[in-house]
Enzyme design. Structure first.
Site, mmCIF file in Angstrom:
data_model
loop_
_atom_site.group_PDB
_atom_site.id
_atom_site.type_symbol
_atom_site.label_atom_id
_atom_site.label_comp_id
_atom_site.label_asym_id
_atom_site.label_seq_id
_atom_site.Cartn_x
_atom_site.Cartn_y
_atom_site.Cartn_z
ATOM 1 C CG ASN A 58 37.550 41.602 29.707
ATOM 2 O OD1 ASN A 58 37.406 41.017 30.761
ATOM 3 N ND2 ASN A 58 38.734 41.811 29.156
ATOM 4 C CB VAL B 275 36.129 40.647 38.297
ATOM 5 C CG1 VAL B 275 35.542 40.043 37.027
ATOM 6 C CG2 VAL B 275 35.138 40.540 39.449
ATOM 7 N N PRO B 276 39.233 39.018 37.256
ATOM 8 C CG PRO B 276 40.005 36.827 37.016
ATOM 9 C CD PRO B 276 38.934 37.645 37.675
ATOM 10 C CB CYS B 277 39.058 42.102 33.007
ATOM 11 S SG CYS B 277 39.649 43.500 33.971
ATOM 12 C CG HIS B 278 44.721 40.581 35.036
ATOM 13 N ND1 HIS B 278 43.833 40.672 36.093
ATOM 14 C CD2 HIS B 278 45.564 39.560 35.349
ATOM 15 C CE1 HIS B 278 44.133 39.755 36.995
ATOM 16 N NE2 HIS B 278 45.173 39.064 36.564
#
Length: 161
Positions: free
Chosen positions: A116, A125-128
């Site tokens: 991540n 790419v929503p790693c948050h």
């Protein structure tokens, strides 16, 4: 051949990088694991219109899912994690453990966290959207303040959708 541009956002300047015209990087200022600028190639402000338009719509609360073609370079495991990140719905979160379970490797939450953290295309790419097992905000390459702001933004926008 790589090319890049820099675009404004509510979270500071974003550097977009493309490899042969396909988006392969989105980096924030002072981001952990940000490659050296000399690897971004020459600046080309004409190549990124679709990415910039989708980011604008996202930050306006009008876009919930990006549809950009991406070229993500990483290990097979990293790419699998990044694919799973894209399945986390807008305005929702998952824990590292939940991601590991979704990948069929329930004991790999630490490896999921490492992958991540190496996501080369943050926000898109929503790693948050990944949080600690106890609901805490843990690690984010763009900084915990940005992570908190992105999550608050999505949660608020999702309430009014």
């Amino acid at each position: 051949m790589k090319q890049h541009t820099v675009t404004d956002s509510p979270y500071g300047p974003l550097t977009l990088v493309a490899d042969d015209g396909v988006l392969c990087g989105l980096y924030m200022t002072e981001q952990r694991h940000r490659p050296p600028e000399e690897t971004f190639g020459p600046r080309d402000d004409t190549l990124f219109a679709e990415a910039e338009e989708q980011l604008r719509a996202y930050f306006a609360g009008e876009l919930k899912e990006f549809t950009l073609e991406l070229r993500l370079t990483g290990t097979a495991f990293q790419r699998t994690v990044w694919d799973e990140l894209r399945r986390i719905p807008y305005g929702e979160t998952r824990t590292y453990g939940e991601l590991a379970e979704a990948l069929g490797t329930p004991t790999a939450s630490r490896a999921v966290g490492l992958a991540n953290g190496r996501n080369p295309v943050g926000i898109i790419v929503p790693c948050h959207r990944v949080i600690g097992a106890n609901g805490s905000l843990t690690g984010y390459g763009g900084g915990l303040d940005r992570k908190r702001r992105l999550l608050d933004f999505e949660r608020g926008a999702a309430l009014f959708a």
